[in-house]
Every structure is written in C-alpha cells, then in structure tokens.
Motif scaffolding. Structure first.
Motif, PDB file in Angstrom:
ATOM      1  N   ASP A   1      -2.182   3.166  17.091  1.00 50.05           N
ATOM      2  CA  ASP A   1      -0.769   3.551  16.958  1.00 50.05           C
ATOM      3  C   ASP A   1       0.135   2.325  16.947  1.00 50.05           C
ATOM      4  OD1 ASP A   1      -1.547   6.190  16.920  1.00 50.05           O
ATOM      5  OD2 ASP A   1      -1.081   6.558  19.035  1.00 50.05           O
ATOM      6  N   TRP A   2      -0.230   1.326  17.734  1.00 51.96           N
ATOM      7  CA  TRP A   2       0.541   0.074  17.788  1.00 51.96           C
ATOM      8  C   TRP A   2       0.521  -0.624  16.427  1.00 51.96           C
ATOM      9  CZ3 TRP A   2      -1.217  -4.894  20.795  1.00 51.96           C
ATOM     10  CH2 TRP A   2      -0.134  -5.780  20.924  1.00 51.96           C
ATOM     11  N   ALA A   3      -0.623  -0.598  15.780  1.00 45.46           N
ATOM     12  CA  ALA A   3      -0.761  -1.283  14.490  1.00 45.46           C
ATOM     13  C   ALA A   3      -0.213  -0.486  13.313  1.00 45.46           C
ATOM     14  CB  ALA A   3      -2.237  -1.601  14.228  1.00 45.46           C
ATOM     15  N   LYS A   4      -0.004   0.808  13.498  1.00 45.57           N
ATOM     16  CA  LYS A   4       0.318   1.686  12.368  1.00 45.57           C
ATOM     17  C   LYS A   4       1.541   1.249  11.573  1.00 45.57           C
ATOM     18  CE  LYS A   4       0.541   6.575  11.097  1.00 45.57           C
ATOM     19  NZ  LYS A   4       1.581   6.410  10.076  1.00 45.57           N
ATOM     20  N   PRO A   5       2.677   0.898  12.191  1.00 48.47           N
ATOM     21  CA  PRO A   5       3.835   0.490  11.370  1.00 48.47           C
ATOM     22  C   PRO A   5       3.541  -0.717  10.482  1.00 48.47           C
ATOM     23  CG  PRO A   5       4.517   0.929  13.624  1.00 48.47           C
ATOM     24  CD  PRO A   5       3.018   0.923  13.622  1.00 48.47           C
ATOM     25  N   TYR A   6       2.755  -1.658  10.989  1.00 51.29           N
ATOM     26  CA  TYR A   6       2.396  -2.835  10.203  1.00 51.29           C
ATOM     27  C   TYR A   6       1.494  -2.442   9.044  1.00 51.29           C
ATOM     28  CZ  TYR A   6       4.212  -5.409  14.216  1.00 51.29           C
ATOM     29  OH  TYR A   6       5.026  -5.897  15.208  1.00 51.29           O
ATOM     30  N   GLU A   7       0.511  -1.608   9.329  1.00 46.88           N
ATOM     31  CA  GLU A   7      -0.434  -1.210   8.291  1.00 46.88           C
ATOM     32  C   GLU A   7       0.207  -0.254   7.285  1.00 46.88           C
ATOM     33  OE1 GLU A   7      -3.842   0.123  10.482  1.00 46.88           O
ATOM     34  OE2 GLU A   7      -4.515  -1.939  10.877  1.00 46.88           O
ATOM     35  N   ASP A   8       1.143   0.575   7.741  1.00 48.19           N
ATOM     36  CA  ASP A   8       1.882   1.429   6.807  1.00 48.19           C
ATOM     37  C   ASP A   8       2.664   0.580   5.809  1.00 48.19           C
ATOM     38  OD1 ASP A   8       0.942   3.734   7.937  1.00 48.19           O
ATOM     39  OD2 ASP A   8       2.783   4.204   9.040  1.00 48.19           O
ATOM     40  N   PHE A   9       3.258  -0.501   6.309  1.00 42.47           N
ATOM     41  CA  PHE A   9       4.002  -1.389   5.415  1.00 42.47           C
ATOM     42  C   PHE A   9       3.067  -2.069   4.426  1.00 42.47           C
ATOM     43  CE2 PHE A   9       5.294  -5.726   4.375  1.00 42.47           C
ATOM     44  CZ  PHE A   9       6.469  -5.472   3.685  1.00 42.47           C
ATOM     45  N   VAL A  10       1.961  -2.594   4.922  1.00 44.64           N
ATOM     46  CA  VAL A  10       1.048  -3.377   4.082  1.00 44.64           C
ATOM     47  C   VAL A  10       0.339  -2.512   3.053  1.00 44.64           C
ATOM     48  CG1 VAL A  10      -1.104  -4.707   4.137  1.00 44.64           C
ATOM     49  CG2 VAL A  10       0.720  -5.225   5.753  1.00 44.64           C
ATOM     50  N   TYR A  11      -0.138  -1.342   3.478  1.00 38.35           N
ATOM     51  CA  TYR A  11      -0.971  -0.523   2.604  1.00 38.35           C
ATOM     52  C   TYR A  11      -0.236   0.646   1.962  1.00 38.35           C
ATOM     53  CZ  TYR A  11      -4.424  -3.133   5.298  1.00 38.35           C
ATOM     54  OH  TYR A  11      -5.138  -4.134   5.908  1.00 38.35           O
ATOM     55  N   GLY A  12       1.013   0.880   2.360  1.00 37.34           N
ATOM     56  CA  GLY A  12       1.767   2.004   1.821  1.00 37.34           C
ATOM     57  C   GLY A  12       2.212   1.774   0.387  1.00 37.34           C
ATOM     58  N   LYS A  13       2.417   2.861  -0.328  1.00 33.99           N
ATOM     59  CA  LYS A  13       2.841   2.766  -1.727  1.00 33.99           C
ATOM     60  C   LYS A  13       4.318   2.418  -1.851  1.00 33.99           C
ATOM     61  CE  LYS A  13      -0.642   6.000  -3.503  1.00 33.99           C
ATOM     62  NZ  LYS A  13      -0.874   7.286  -4.214  1.00 33.99           N
ATOM     63  N   ASN A  14       5.129   2.939  -0.933  1.00 37.27           N
ATOM     64  CA  ASN A  14       6.576   2.703  -1.000  1.00 37.27           C
ATOM     65  C   ASN A  14       6.967   1.681   0.076  1.00 37.27           C
ATOM     66  OD1 ASN A  14       6.958   4.707  -3.054  1.00 37.27           O
ATOM     67  ND2 ASN A  14       6.710   6.266  -1.459  1.00 37.27           N
ATOM     68  N   ARG A  15       6.773   0.420  -0.242  1.00 33.01           N
ATOM     69  CA  ARG A  15       6.989  -0.652   0.729  1.00 33.01           C
ATOM     70  C   ARG A  15       8.460  -1.036   0.746  1.00 33.01           C
ATOM     71  NH1 ARG A  15       3.362  -4.567  -1.232  1.00 33.01           N
ATOM     72  NH2 ARG A  15       1.661  -3.487  -0.159  1.00 33.01           N
ATOM     73  N   ASP A  16       9.100  -0.891   1.900  1.00 29.19           N
ATOM     74  CA  ASP A  16      10.513  -1.224   2.065  1.00 29.19           C
ATOM     75  C   ASP A  16      10.613  -2.390   3.048  1.00 29.19           C
ATOM     76  OD1 ASP A  16      13.223  -1.418   2.658  1.00 29.19           O
ATOM     77  OD2 ASP A  16      13.549   0.753   2.569  1.00 29.19           O
TER      78      ASP A  16
END
Length: 256
Positions: free
Chosen positions: A67-82
């Motif tokens: 859960d701690w890493a999720k925001p970082y990984e969402d940014f890196v691997y997500g399609k809609n990077r903001d």
C-alpha cells in the motif's frame, strides 16, 4: 567528499571510465541519464521492499508495504500519468503509516526491516527529487527496460538460502556504491542544479552500500569477503567492457 568516498572507492574494484563520463556529459544524453536515474531510485525501493516482504514480515505487514508503494507504482505504470498531481502529493507519501511486525522466527528481521525501511524512504524521496528536476526541464517520465548491469549481477546470485539473500544484499551494495562513485565523478561536469543534487545524494548512497554489507555478514554469521571478491570481478568486467546502451550503470560506450 573525499573522506566520504574513500571507503566506496576501496570497495569497488575499478573507477568509472572517463569514456562513460564523456558520454554522460553530452547534452543529448541528459534526458536518458535522468530518466534512467529516476527508474533506478524506484527499483532500489522496490528491491528493498521485496527483501522485507520475503524474509522479515508476515502477510499483513507485507500488505502495508504494498500500500505504501502503490501511489508510486500507479504513477509509473499507470496509463494516465499526471506528473503535477503526483508531485503535489509525493511529499505526503514518504512515511510508512504503521510499524511493521517482524517474523518471530527470524533472528535478523528487525535489523533488515530497520535498514531497508530507511533506505526505501530515501529512495522514494530521491525518485521524487529526480522527477521534479525532470519536470522543471520539460522531460517526460518514461519506463525504461533494465540494462545489462543489474541483470548480469543477479545472474551470479546463488539459488539456495541463506546464500541467495546474502548474494542479493552484496549485489545491492555494489549497485549503491557504484551509484555514489558515479554521482561524485559526474557532478563537476554538470550544471549547477544537478551538481548540487548529485553531491547531496552521496551521503545516503554511501551509507546504503554499507548497510547492505553489514546485513549480509550478520545474516551469514561469517566472513563474506570471498563472495564480495567474486562480485567485485563481475562488476568490474561490466563497468570496463563495452556496452551498446547508455544507462546510469552501463559500461564503456562502444568505440566508433
């Protein structure tokens, strides 16, 4: 700086070749350098998380790490990077929300957790700092595939415990030590902002490699110099041989 780097240089078997520094200083390679550096900071945090989850904590505490890493990984691997949205909240994401519970049957769990959690916090912060510099310079974040350096080092890791963990910690030590050596050697050739930034990273990177080695020796319960010597040879061969890709840990540029 010289005092800080002395143990790093004595640990590494060779210095970064001048040909790599010349390549890294070229303006057309700055984008690749920063993007790869950014990726390296996140990979370092992910590697430390993996070690904690695999060896030192139970499943519930493992989920806390994920859960701690999720925001970082969402940014890196997500399609809609903001990037602006991420940078606006990243400073709030750096603290582990609750204390991790060590495994009762693991003698080294508390030490592994303490050292790796501190490392993760610092690597997350460095990731944020590099990303912020990139954003200021109009450089978009990109995922980059791993170069040959880390893959070749990991191929040398033995496949039985505790040798696997010990070797992974030694590999981590070399990656951190090489990073510190390159930050110091490259900094004088960069612009003022990057010079200051890379020098500011030296203290933590130099400590990281020592933390990895301390853990490896404590876990094995005996001298690790033979394995360190083996990885020294492997690492030097990678640094001094020609490499067809330019990355933060790549070898010598191909001769034209």
């Amino acid at each position: 700086m010289d005092k800080l780097l002395a143990p790093v240089k004595s640990f590494l078997g060779c210095e970064t070749p001048d040909a790599w520094i010349e390549q890294a200083c070229k303006p057309e390679n700055l984008t690749a350098l920063l993007i790869d550096h950014c990726n390296c900071e996140l990979k370092a945090a992910q590697t430390a998380m993996f070690l904690i989850r695999k060896y030192a904590i139970d499943e519930a505490s493992g989920q806390v790490l994920l859960d701690w890493a999720k925001p970082y990984e969402d940014f890196v691997y997500g399609k809609n990077r903001d990037i602006e949205a991420f940078l606006s909240q990243a400073g709030k994401l750096n603290d582990l929300p609750i204390k991790l519970k060590p495994k009762a049957n693991c003698d080294f769990a508390e030490d592994l957790i303490a050292k790796m959690v501190r490392l993760i916090k610092e690597e997350f912060h460095h990731f944020y700092q590099v990303l912020e510099i990139m954003h200021q310079r109009g450089i978009s974040y990109q995922n980059m595939r791993a170069g040959r350096y880390a893959k070749a080092m990991m191929k040398q890791v033995r496949t039985h415990e505790p040798a696997t963990l010990v070797d992974k910690l030694i590999v981590g030590a070399f990656i951190e030590a090489r990073s510190a050596e390159r930050f110091a050697k490259l900094a004088p050739y960069l612009d003022e902002q990057l010079n200051r930034f890379y020098v500011s990273l030296l203290r933590s990177e130099a400590r990281h490699y020592q933390d990895y080695l301390t853990l490896a020796e404590a876990i094995l319960g005996q001298d690790i110099s033979e394995r360190v010597a083996h990885f020294t040879q492997v690492e030097c061969a990678l640094i001094l041989s020609e490499d067809d890709e330019f990355k933060f840990h790549s070898g010598q540029p191909l001769a034209n």
